[in-house]
Design a protein around this motif. Structure first.
Motif, PDB file in Angstrom:
ATOM      1  N   LYS A   1      33.323  44.960  29.663  1.00 26.11           N
ATOM      2  CA  LYS A   1      34.532  44.299  30.176  1.00 26.11           C
ATOM      3  C   LYS A   1      34.219  42.813  30.323  1.00 26.11           C
ATOM      4  O   LYS A   1      33.043  42.414  30.342  1.00 26.11           O
ATOM      5  CB  LYS A   1      34.941  44.876  31.537  1.00 26.11           C
ATOM      6  N   ASN A   2      35.271  42.014  30.443  1.00 21.08           N
ATOM      7  CA  ASN A   2      35.050  40.580  30.684  1.00 21.08           C
ATOM      8  C   ASN A   2      34.545  40.395  32.111  1.00 21.08           C
ATOM      9  O   ASN A   2      35.278  40.669  33.078  1.00 21.08           O
ATOM     10  CB  ASN A   2      36.353  39.802  30.486  1.00 21.08           C
TER      11      ASN A   2
ATOM     12  N   PHE B   1      34.072  37.851  34.016  1.00 21.84           N
ATOM     13  CA  PHE B   1      34.687  36.839  34.874  1.00 21.84           C
ATOM     14  C   PHE B   1      35.852  37.400  35.689  1.00 21.84           C
ATOM     15  O   PHE B   1      36.256  36.807  36.684  1.00 21.84           O
ATOM     16  CB  PHE B   1      35.144  35.648  34.027  1.00 21.84           C
ATOM     17  N   SER B   2      36.387  38.529  35.271  1.00 30.25           N
ATOM     18  CA  SER B   2      37.460  39.175  36.031  1.00 30.25           C
ATOM     19  C   SER B   2      36.933  39.967  37.214  1.00 30.25           C
ATOM     20  O   SER B   2      37.727  40.503  38.000  1.00 30.25           O
ATOM     21  CB  SER B   2      38.267  40.105  35.109  1.00 30.25           C
ATOM     22  N   HIS B   3      35.620  40.040  37.367  1.00 27.03           N
ATOM     23  CA  HIS B   3      35.022  40.882  38.410  1.00 27.03           C
ATOM     24  C   HIS B   3      34.073  40.088  39.317  1.00 27.03           C
ATOM     25  O   HIS B   3      33.287  40.698  40.049  1.00 27.03           O
ATOM     26  CB  HIS B   3      34.281  42.047  37.753  1.00 27.03           C
TER      27      HIS B   3
END
Length: 422
Positions: A250-251, A253-255
């Motif tokens: 997953k990306n 930066f979204s977490h």
């Protein structure tokens, strides 16, 4: 008769005057002939030649002793002056450090009063630094073209890790992550990035660092990153450092929370080990006080962490890089020591805020192979952001198996591997 007495008295007075004059003359002659007096002359004349030599020798020895004592005292005095200067300088630096800390606190905002019970929250996020493009104009230009919201993923690589880098790049492209940059440590990786349309940065020549970057193994390259990342932070960018033995699912930066200077994945494999616990040490010989409580947490992983561009983050890089340059140490151990060791006499700890990442989102290979793959419910529900094959030496094969399991849906892709490295 009277006239005769007067003449007699005059004659007596003349005689007295003459006697006084003669006495004065004799005294002057004696003073010239015997300047040291009658007794001293006799005493000096009575000394033998040997006695005079001994007297002279004794005088010389006394003179030498005095000179030696004087030189010794001068040396001690100079040493004391040196120690005084050193103590004065230490005191000045301590006062300066204390003053700088006070100024930093004041610069964070106006002083406030504490609120009611239960409402007080301390500051967790340090202010970011002002970017300075003069540090590295070429890198600044590259980052402007690829960064998203002033953030970038950075991976260091040389020819030794090319196969793992290929797997990682494939996972990044699959997720369409644009802000990914490879720091090419040799010409081979530079050429590879050009051919595969991957953003890269080739550092300016540095004899000392290039020797490590071009020929070093995984640990050597891992230690190099603390020197390289400094310029990224100085340019004002948040950096997510990634070793090449990591697969992106997953990306990331979204977490991220972005509420701390350092946000890192853990080497822990459970809630206790990853997030900390009270470990009781038992020493029966102490009797009533046999139980000592200790706080423990498994180390942050220095192969995957996020740094905000703050003074504390840069100081962390500087401290770790300096220690690694002076001794052959494991970079992850030094990284954690600088993060967690508190201030103490003659040592000032790093004042950096830190956060540990969710161990099931930012997953190490021990969690995956010892826990997740053996639990049917977790295999179905848990989908990590990244998997870091940090606990196992057969990294490439396990990275490919992770892709097969999580991307291609092959349910038995992880089954053939042992829990550990046996």
């Amino acid at each position: 008769m009277a006239g005769r007495r007067d003449r007699t008295q005059q004659l007596r007075g003349s005689r007295i005057a003459i006697a006084i004059l003669v006495g004065i003359i004799i005294g002057c002659v004696c003073a010239l002939i015997f300047p040291n007096g009658f007794f001293n002359s006799k005493s000096n004349s009575s000394l033998t030649v040997n006695e005079r030599v001994q007297v002279g020798s004794s005088s010389c020895e006394s003179s030498k002793t005095l000179k030696s004592d004087f030189a010794s005292l001068s040396e001690k005095n100079n040493e004391l002056k040196k120690q005084l200067r050193e103590l004065t300088e230490k005191l000045r630096l301590a006062e300066q450090g204390s003053d700088n800390a006070r100024k930093q606190v004041l610069s964070l905002g106006p002083q406030i009063k504490a609120g009611p019970f239960g409402t007080v929250k301390s500051l967790r996020t340090n202010p970011t630094i002002l970017s300075d493009e003069s540090v590295n104009p070429r890198l600044a230009k590259i980052l402007k073209s690829i960064a998203v919201d002033k953030e970038v993923i950075v991976a260091l690589a040389n020819a030794n890790v090319k196969a793992m880098l290929e797997v990682q790049i494939a996972s990044v492209k699959r997720l369409a992550i644009k802000n990914y940059l490879v720091v090419a440590l040799d010409d081979y990786i530079e050429s590879f990035c050009k051919q595969n349309d991957v953003a890269y940065y080739k550092r300016d020549p540095d004899k000392e660092l290039d020797a490590v970057g071009k020929t070093g193994g995984n640990h050597a390259v891992s230690g190099l990153k603390f020197r390289v990342l400094r310029e990224f932070l100085q340019l004002g960018y948040g950096v997510l450092l990634s070793d090449v033995d990591i697969v992106f699912l997953k990306n990331p930066f979204s977490h991220l929370y972005r509420d701390s200077d350092v946000e890192s994945m853990s080497d822990g494999h459970s809630n206790m080990t990853a997030y900390g616990f009270n470990d009781v040490f038992d020493e029966p010989a102490m009797g009533w006080a046999r139980y000592a409580h200790t706080m423990r947490i498994w180390v942050f992983n220095s192969g995957f962490f996020y740094l905000r561009p703050t003074v504390a983050s840069i100081e962390l890089l500087d401290r770790v890089a300096e220690r690694l340059s002076k001794a052959k140490l494991w970079d992850q151990a030094v990284f954690n020591e600088e993060l967690f060791y508190p201030s103490r006499p003659e040592y000032v700890g790093l004042h950096a805020s830190k956060r540990v990442m969710d161990m099931y989102e930012f997953m190490n290979s021990k969690v995956l192979f010892k826990t997740v793959r053996k639990d049917e419910e977790m295999k179905k529900k848990v989908r990590p952001v990244i998997v870091h094959v940090n606990y196992h030496p057969d990294k490439l094969n396990r990275m490919r198996a992770v892709v097969e399991f999580y991307v291609n849906g092959k349910q038995d892709a992880l089954d053939s591997f042992p829990d550990g490295s046996e």
